[in-house]
Design an enzyme around this catalytic site. Structure first.
Site, mmCIF file in Angstrom:
data_model
loop_
_atom_site.group_PDB
_atom_site.id
_atom_site.type_symbol
_atom_site.label_atom_id
_atom_site.label_comp_id
_atom_site.label_asym_id
_atom_site.label_seq_id
_atom_site.Cartn_x
_atom_site.Cartn_y
_atom_site.Cartn_z
ATOM 1 N N GLU A 17 47.427 63.474 -12.092
ATOM 2 C CA GLU A 17 47.542 64.576 -11.154
ATOM 3 C C GLU A 17 48.194 64.080 -9.874
ATOM 4 O O GLU A 17 48.375 62.878 -9.678
ATOM 5 C CB GLU A 17 46.164 65.175 -10.833
ATOM 6 C CG GLU A 17 45.212 64.220 -10.144
ATOM 7 C CD GLU A 17 43.848 64.842 -9.882
ATOM 8 O OE1 GLU A 17 43.655 66.020 -10.209
ATOM 9 O OE2 GLU A 17 42.981 64.136 -9.349
ATOM 10 N N GLU B 163 43.221 67.663 -22.862
ATOM 11 C CA GLU B 163 44.070 66.485 -22.999
ATOM 12 C C GLU B 163 43.312 65.364 -23.703
ATOM 13 O O GLU B 163 42.080 65.372 -23.766
ATOM 14 C CB GLU B 163 44.602 66.009 -21.641
ATOM 15 C CG GLU B 163 43.574 65.454 -20.706
ATOM 16 C CD GLU B 163 44.168 65.030 -19.357
ATOM 17 O OE1 GLU B 163 45.192 65.599 -18.943
ATOM 18 O OE2 GLU B 163 43.585 64.135 -18.725
ATOM 19 N N LYS B 164 44.063 64.413 -24.227
ATOM 20 C CA LYS B 164 43.484 63.262 -24.908
ATOM 21 C C LYS B 164 42.671 62.441 -23.924
ATOM 22 O O LYS B 164 43.083 62.221 -22.785
ATOM 23 C CB LYS B 164 44.606 62.394 -25.489
ATOM 24 C CG LYS B 164 44.127 61.180 -26.273
ATOM 25 C CD LYS B 164 43.529 61.559 -27.607
ATOM 26 C CE LYS B 164 43.128 60.331 -28.423
ATOM 27 N NZ LYS B 164 42.387 60.703 -29.621
ATOM 28 N N VAL C 94 41.333 59.908 0.967
ATOM 29 C CA VAL C 94 40.200 59.230 1.603
ATOM 30 C C VAL C 94 40.490 57.731 1.715
ATOM 31 O O VAL C 94 40.204 57.098 2.733
ATOM 32 C CB VAL C 94 38.901 59.451 0.786
ATOM 33 C CG1 VAL C 94 37.740 58.660 1.369
ATOM 34 C CG2 VAL C 94 38.548 60.936 0.719
ATOM 35 N N ARG D 122 48.078 65.632 -0.204
ATOM 36 C CA ARG D 122 47.412 65.453 1.095
ATOM 37 C C ARG D 122 47.214 63.967 1.334
ATOM 38 O O ARG D 122 47.511 63.155 0.460
ATOM 39 C CB ARG D 122 46.044 66.142 1.067
ATOM 40 C CG ARG D 122 45.183 65.682 -0.111
ATOM 41 C CD ARG D 122 43.772 66.187 -0.086
ATOM 42 N NE ARG D 122 43.072 65.990 -1.339
ATOM 43 C CZ ARG D 122 42.524 64.865 -1.754
ATOM 44 N NH1 ARG D 122 42.623 63.777 -1.019
ATOM 45 N NH2 ARG D 122 41.890 64.788 -2.911
ATOM 46 N N ARG E 92 32.997 53.133 0.307
ATOM 47 C CA ARG E 92 32.565 54.402 0.908
ATOM 48 C C ARG E 92 31.069 54.297 1.206
ATOM 49 O O ARG E 92 30.263 54.122 0.290
ATOM 50 C CB ARG E 92 32.842 55.563 -0.038
ATOM 51 C CG ARG E 92 34.310 55.713 -0.391
ATOM 52 C CD ARG E 92 34.565 57.001 -1.138
ATOM 53 N NE ARG E 92 35.944 57.092 -1.594
ATOM 54 C CZ ARG E 92 36.543 58.217 -1.972
ATOM 55 N NH1 ARG E 92 35.861 59.361 -1.951
ATOM 56 N NH2 ARG E 92 37.801 58.212 -2.381
#
Length: 447
Positions: free
Chosen positions: A288, A200-201, A295, A292, A338
């Site tokens: 994408e 993909e680009k 985090v 689920r 995190r």
């Protein structure tokens, strides 16, 4: 309502699920590997079952042992958390066949959205903007190079079954393509057992913006605002905030509606996240879908007041969403750092070992999601996350000040951590001004 749930995970997400269940009056079953016998999730659950040796493949990825533990304890459902089996359609199907409720989407949905080239095809058909690229997987190196030249450099080589930043390479010139493609394909084969690739680009200077969605069994799907996840190191998220500092109400509505359209295209049920790349011109592209809980879900909870784990359980119990899109309001600002057991000065090398002293921050607007305690030994077997430090403020300025204060209070001795590195980020001028993209860490810290 479900009466007993087994949590097929470990660490802070297992603790988070157990806490939600406890507040709902639902009994819990923890599973653990031999090395996790003293882990916090095993101590706060109603029951705990050992499912194998330390290696993930023998324990937290051991589907048969997890199903057996569920049947043995009489649990009606499994919450997979994130990672491990959370996006494994085979496991979701196995649960279905054993009459165990998988707290997540249907196996077919996981399959469709887990394969990135297939997900892309579905999004194109649904009219959701996608990054220019191949409409499916490439056949081989020759085909991949042909497609890359057709799209135009720079391009991204990506694993169809990828995740966590693995199986991805950015190629700026044709001369670099062959080596990058072969390396990414080999990495994908090792990590996922699938070397299918697509091209993909490469969107330059992008923001990584994701939208939290919830869908029930009655066709209701809503979005709960966005999270800005652009502070990354090698495609791994480091710090997230909600809302995004560059978001407008008009853009939020457009992207949120695109996220709902994407979810409806696969008849999505339960909690999920639609991830977009947003360029400097305000163009956004589907990247994408994570099928689920994420985090970084706590920052969405902080700005909406909605407990996403409880909503997951309610949806899995067959209940209809109790709110509509117009009921969801984004108020204030939340930031999540995190906190990992790693040494930023040594290439972020993991630092397992015993936490000899622990002092955690508190006060108004401070939340810590963690499974760590003083005397706990962080094993070398799993990821290095100690916990997630989350703060909430009336606005972004207050949230930044509160995170600065909270990081300053956080003391962990016995292992190396990235607390000081997070402190450097929160005090960085570009971050404070909200002028950052996915290249922020490499540009500002040369990492």
């Amino acid at each position: 309502m479900l009466k007993k749930i087994l949590i097929a995970n470990r660490g802070e997400i297992a603790v988070r699920v157990i806490r939600a269940c406890q507040e709902m009056g639902i009994a819990t079953v923890a599973v653990y590997s031999e090395i996790d016998r003293e882990a916090m999730h095993t101590q706060i659950a109603d029951e705990a079952v050992c499912i194998g040796p330390a290696k993930s493949k023998d324990s937290y990825l051991n589907m048969q042992n997890i199903i057996s533990a569920t049947v043995l304890t009489g649990a009606q459902a499994i919450h997979p958390g994130f990672g491990f089996l959370s996006e494994n359609s085979k496991f979701a199907k196995m649960c279905e066949e054993c009459n165990i409720k998988f707290i997540g989407p249907d196996p077919e949905t996981i399959d469709n959205m887990g394969n990135k080239s297939k997900a892309r095809e579905i999004m194109i058909k649904a009219g959701v903007p996608v990054i220019p690229g191949t409409e499916g997987a490439v056949k081989d190196l020759e085909d991949a190079l042909f497609q890359a030249k057709k799209i135009g450099f720079p391009v991204m080589i990506k694993a169809s079954a990828g995740g966590g930043g693995r199986g991805i390479r950015i190629v700026k010139e044709e001369s670099e393509f062959k080596k990058a493609f072969e390396t990414a394909r080999s990495e994908a084969e090792v990590a996922f057992g699938d070397d299918t690739m697509y091209i993909e680009k490469f969107v330059e200077e992008p923001k990584h913006i994701e939208f939290q969605i919830l869908g029930d069994d009655f066709g209701n799907i809503v979005y709960l605002g966005e999270r800005d996840c652009s502070i990354q190191r090698r495609n791994q998220k480091v710090l997230e905030e909600a809302p995004s500092p560059i978001m407008t109400e008009e853009l939020r509505k457009k992207m949120g509606e695109a996220a709902v359209k994407a979810a409806k295209a696969v008849n999505y049920k339960n909690a999920g996240t639609i991830e977009f790349l947003l360029d400097k011109h305000g163009n956004y592209y589907f990247m994408e879908m994570n099928t689920r809980i994420q985090v970084e879900h706590p920052i969405t909870e902080m700005v909406t007041g909605i407990d996403l784990l409880k909503e997951q359980i309610n949806i899995a119990s067959g209940e209809e969403l109790t709110f509509k899109q117009e009921d969801i309001k984004v108020t204030g600002h939340a930031i999540e750092c995190r906190i990992n057991a790693e040494n930023p000065d040594r290439g972020f090398m993991p630092s397992p070992g015993e936490i000899k002293y622990l002092y955690t921050p508190g006060g108004l607007g401070v939340r810590l999601d963690s499974a760590a305690y003083q005397g706990y030994v962080i094993p070398p077997t799993y990821d290095s996350m100690i916990g997630k430090l989350i703060v909430y403020g009336r606005d972004r300025k207050e949230a930044i000040s509160r995170m600065r204060r909270a990081l300053g209070e956080f003391i962990i001795e016995g292992v190396d951590t990235n607390i000081d590195f997070q402190y450097r980020i929160i005090n960085n001028k570009a971050f404070i001004e909200g002028k950052y993209n996915t290249g922020f860490i490499s540009k500002e810290f040369n990492l």
